[in-house]
Write a protein that holds these residues in place. Structure first.
Motif, short mmCIF file in Angstrom:
data_model
loop_
_atom_site.label_atom_id
_atom_site.label_comp_id
_atom_site.label_asym_id
_atom_site.label_seq_id
_atom_site.Cartn_x
_atom_site.Cartn_y
_atom_site.Cartn_z
N LEU A 74 0.82 -1.21 0.00
CA LEU A 74 0.00 0.00 0.00
C LEU A 74 0.86 1.26 0.00
N ASP A 75 2.16 1.09 -0.25
CA ASP A 75 3.11 2.19 -0.42
C ASP A 75 3.56 2.84 0.88
N GLY A 76 3.36 2.12 2.01
CA GLY A 76 3.92 2.61 3.26
C GLY A 76 5.38 2.22 3.38
N HIS A 77 6.11 2.86 4.28
CA HIS A 77 7.54 2.62 4.45
C HIS A 77 7.78 2.08 5.86
N VAL A 78 7.90 0.74 5.99
CA VAL A 78 8.10 0.11 7.29
C VAL A 78 9.57 0.16 7.67
N VAL A 79 9.87 0.81 8.80
CA VAL A 79 11.27 1.01 9.19
C VAL A 79 11.69 0.19 10.41
N ALA A 80 10.74 -0.41 11.13
CA ALA A 80 11.13 -1.14 12.34
C ALA A 80 10.11 -2.20 12.70
N CYS A 81 10.61 -3.28 13.33
CA CYS A 81 9.77 -4.30 13.95
C CYS A 81 10.55 -4.87 15.13
N ASP A 125 15.60 -0.35 10.27
CA ASP A 125 16.16 -0.42 8.92
C ASP A 125 15.59 0.73 8.11
N GLU A 126 16.36 1.80 7.98
CA GLU A 126 15.87 3.01 7.31
C GLU A 126 15.61 2.77 5.82
N GLN A 127 16.21 1.74 5.24
CA GLN A 127 15.94 1.43 3.84
C GLN A 127 14.62 0.67 3.67
N LEU A 154 15.33 -12.12 16.27
CA LEU A 154 15.37 -11.00 15.34
C LEU A 154 16.75 -10.34 15.29
N ALA A 155 17.55 -10.52 16.34
CA ALA A 155 18.90 -9.95 16.36
C ALA A 155 19.73 -10.42 15.16
N GLU A 156 19.39 -11.59 14.62
CA GLU A 156 20.11 -12.14 13.48
C GLU A 156 19.91 -11.31 12.21
N TYR A 157 18.84 -10.51 12.18
CA TYR A 157 18.54 -9.67 11.00
C TYR A 157 19.71 -8.74 10.69
N ALA A 158 20.23 -8.09 11.72
CA ALA A 158 21.33 -7.12 11.52
C ALA A 158 22.60 -7.79 11.03
N ASP A 159 22.80 -9.06 11.36
CA ASP A 159 23.98 -9.80 10.90
C ASP A 159 23.91 -10.10 9.41
N ARG A 160 22.69 -10.11 8.85
CA ARG A 160 22.51 -10.52 7.46
C ARG A 160 22.19 -9.36 6.52
N ARG A 161 21.86 -8.19 7.08
CA ARG A 161 21.49 -7.05 6.23
C ARG A 161 22.23 -5.81 6.73
N PRO A 162 23.14 -5.28 5.94
CA PRO A 162 23.98 -4.16 6.38
C PRO A 162 23.21 -2.92 6.83
N SER A 163 22.04 -2.68 6.24
CA SER A 163 21.27 -1.47 6.60
C SER A 163 20.49 -1.65 7.89
N GLY A 164 20.46 -2.87 8.43
CA GLY A 164 19.69 -3.15 9.64
C GLY A 164 20.51 -2.95 10.90
N LYS A 165 19.87 -2.42 11.92
CA LYS A 165 20.51 -2.21 13.23
C LYS A 165 19.61 -2.81 14.30
N PHE A 166 20.16 -3.68 15.14
CA PHE A 166 19.37 -4.25 16.22
C PHE A 166 19.62 -3.49 17.51
N VAL A 167 18.55 -3.04 18.14
CA VAL A 167 18.64 -2.31 19.41
C VAL A 167 18.07 -3.21 20.50
N ALA A 168 18.95 -3.69 21.37
CA ALA A 168 18.54 -4.67 22.38
C ALA A 168 17.85 -4.01 23.57
N ASN A 169 16.88 -4.73 24.12
CA ASN A 169 16.21 -4.36 25.38
C ASN A 169 15.59 -2.97 25.36
N ARG A 170 15.11 -2.56 24.19
CA ARG A 170 14.42 -1.27 24.07
C ARG A 170 13.11 -1.50 23.33
N GLN A 171 12.19 -0.56 23.50
CA GLN A 171 10.90 -0.69 22.84
C GLN A 171 10.88 0.00 21.49
#
Length: 445
Positions: A253-260, A269-271, A289-306
Motif C-alpha cells: 500500500l506504499d507505506g515505508h516500514v522502518v522497524a519491527c 532499517d531506514e531502507q 530478530l537480532a540475526e537480522y542485523a547480521d545478514r542485512r547491512p542497513s539493519g541495526k538491532f537495538v537490544a532491550n528497548r521498545q
C-alpha cells in the motif's frame, strides 16, 4: 462510565477476582455503551450487559504429556465459550506461559464483539494453555496437541465451537490438533478448526489475514481523513505472523516500514524492513530478530528497548496486550504519529488510548482493526461447509470488502451517537448492539 453501569462493573470485578485483563476489557466496553442504554431501555430490563459479561460455559482441564526424554509434564487447558447468540463460538487457541483464566476470558469477551462487527454468523470464544512451544521439538508439540485435543474435542463441532490459532498456535499446531480430532471422532469434519493447511481444507490467505486486515482498516481510517499510507514511516511491533503480514501489506500500500521487534529488542532499517528476511528468520528458522542485523547491512538491532521510541507516522502494535502505555503513547504523539491500528488484542492501555484520542490520532481498536483473521476463518468455514475452495485473489477481495464494511460500521455508528471519529466507541457500540438484539430475540437463555 455512565453511573448506571458502575454497579455492573463492580459486580464483574467481585465475581472474577484477580482477572485484571478481563476487568480491563469489560470496562473498555462499558465506558462506550452508556449512550446506548438511554436509547434502549429494553437492554437493561433483560439484563443484556450482565449476561454478555458472563460466559455461557467455561472449561478447564488437565493436559498431561511426555517430552523426548521421557519426562511427564502437566499443563492446564482452557476454553471459554462466551456467547453464541450470533452463531457457533469462534476464536483462537493460545499456547503461552502467560495463559490463565483471566487472559482467556478477556480474549473471549473481545472476540464476541469483534466477530459481531464482521457481520458474519459467528459467536465468540477463546481458549489455550500455559504450555510454552518455544524450544520444543515437533514430536513434543505433537504429543502436547494430541493430549490437549483428547479432552477438548468433546466440546467442539462445526455448529458448536470452532477454534483457530493464536499466539503459539500456527499451521503446524492446527494440523496436529485436527489430526487428533479426526482420529477421535472418526469424522472428517473440516469446519471444526480453521487455519488449516491448504492441502486439507484450509483457506488461502488465512495466515496473512489478520495482518492484511489491519493494513486495510488503517488505510480506510487514513482515507476518511483524505490521507493514505503513501510514503509514511511505519513501525510494527512483533515479528510473528500478524506483524510479518501487516508489514507485507503496508509495503504493497506504499507505506515505508522502518522497524519491527521481538521480546529481545527491535530492528531499525531506514531502507525499509526486508519482510522476506524476517520471515526466513522467524517462521522458517524460528530464530531471534537480532540475526537480522547480521545478514542485512542497513539493519541495526537495538537490544532491550521498545520499538515505540522510533519516530513514525503510523504505529501498528502487533505483539501482545498492554504494550503501549500512556508513556509510549506520548512518545509516539510527540514524534508525529497520526494513526494507530491494533493488530494484537488490546495492546494499548486505557491511558494510552486516552492520549491518542486527546491528540486527535486516528485509533483503530483491536476488535475492529484485527478482525480480518476471524473474518477469514469464517470464510474458511463457508468453504468447508460447501466442500468448495476459493482462489487467493477472490479470498483477499472478500477480506478487503469485510474490512471496509467493519471500518464503515464503526465510523457511522460513532457519528450516529455523537462521537465522530471515535472508532473505539463506534466498534463497541456497533458490536454490542448487534449481539444485544440477537440475545433479545432468542429469549432468556
Amino acid at each position: 462510565m455512565h453511573e448506571s453501569l458502575e454497579p455492573i462493573y463492580e459486580k464483574v470485578v467481585a465475581r472474577n477476582p484477580g482477572e485484571v485483563e478481563f476487568h480491563q476489557a469489560v470496562r473498555e466496553v462499558l465506558d462506550s455503551i452508556g449512550v446506548v442504554m438511554g436509547k434502549h431501555p429494553e437492554y437493561a430490563h433483560a439484563k443484556i450487559i450482565e449476561r454478555t459479561c458472563e460466559p455461557e460455559r467455561q472449561i478447564i482441564f488437565r493436559v498431561p504429556w511426555q517430552d523426548d526424554r521421557g519426562e511427564v509434564h502437566i499443563n492446564r487447558g482452557f476454553r471459554v465459550e462466551f456467547n453464541s447468540a450470533l452463531g457457533p463460538y469462534k476464536g483462537g487457541l493460545r499456547f503461552h506461559p502467560s495463559v490463565y483464566q483471566g487472559i482467556v476470558k478477556f480474549l473471549g469477551f473481545e472476540q464476541v464483539f469483534k466477530n459481531a462487527l464482521t457481520g458474519l454468523p459467528i459467536g465468540g470464544g477463546k481458549g489455550g494453555s500455559d504450555f510454552d512451544p518455544k524450544g520444543r521439538s515437533d514430536q513434543e508439540i505433537m504429543a502436547f496437541c494430541q493430549s490437549f485435543m483428547t479432552e477438548l474435542h468433546r466440546h467442539l463441532g462445526e455448529y458448536t465451537d470452532v477454534p483457530a490459532g493464536d499466539i503459539g498456535v500456527g499451521g503446524r499446531e492446527i494440523g496436529y490438533l485436527f489430526g487428533q480430532y479426526k482420529r477421535l471422532t472418526n469424522r472428517y469434519e473440516s469446519g471444526v478448526l480453521t487455519g488449516k493447511g491448504w492441502a486439507f481444507g484450509g483457506s488461502h490467505i488465512r495466515t496473512e489475514a489478520t495482518g492484511y486486515g489491519n493494513a486495510f482498516f488503517v488505510r480506510e481510517m487514513l482515507a476518511a481523513r483524505d490521507d493514505s499510507f503513501s510514503g509514511k514511516r511505519t513501525v510494527v511491533s512483533g515479528s510473528g505472523n500478524v506483524a510479518i503480514y501487516t508489514m507485507q501489506k503496508v509495503r504493497e500500500l506504499d507505506g515505508h516500514v522502518v522497524a519491527c521487534s521481538d521480546s529481545e529488542g527491535y530492528v531499525l532499517d531506514e531502507q525499509g524492513v526486508d519482510v522476506e528476511l524476517v520471515k526466513q528468520i522467524k517462521e522458517r528458522e524460528r530464530g531471534r530478530l537480532a540475526e537480522y542485523a547480521d545478514r542485512r547491512p542497513s539493519g541495526k538491532f537495538v537490544a532491550n528497548r521498545q520499538v515505540w521510541e522510533v519516530p513514525c507516522e503510523v504505529a501498528l502494535p502487533s505483539a501482545t496486550q498492554n504494550e503501549i502505555t500512556g508513556k509510549e503513547a506520548e512518545v509516539l504523539v510527540r514524534n508525529g504519529c497520526v494513526a494507530v491500528g491494533e493488530g494484537a488484542n488490546m495492546p494499548t492501555t486505557p491511558e494510552g488510548v486516552r492520549v491518542f484520542r486527546e491528540a486527535g490520532v486516528a485509533f483503530g481498536p483491536g476488535k475492529a482493526a484485527n478482525a480480518g483473521g476471524v473474518a477469514t476463518s469464517a470464510l474458511e468455514m463457508q468453504q468447508n461447509a460447501s466442500r468448495d475452495s476459493w482462489s487467493h485473489e477472490f479470498t483477499e477481495q472478500r477480506l478487503r470488502e469485510i474490512m471496509v464494511s467493519v471500518h464503515d460500521r464503526c465510523y457511522s455508528t460513532a457519528e450516529e451517537y455523537g462521537l465522530p471519529g471515535d472508532y473505539t466507541a463506534g466498534a463497541n457500540i456497533a458490536g454490542f448492539t448487534r449481539v444485544a438484539e440477537a440475545m433479545l430475540s432468542l429469549g432468556l437463555i
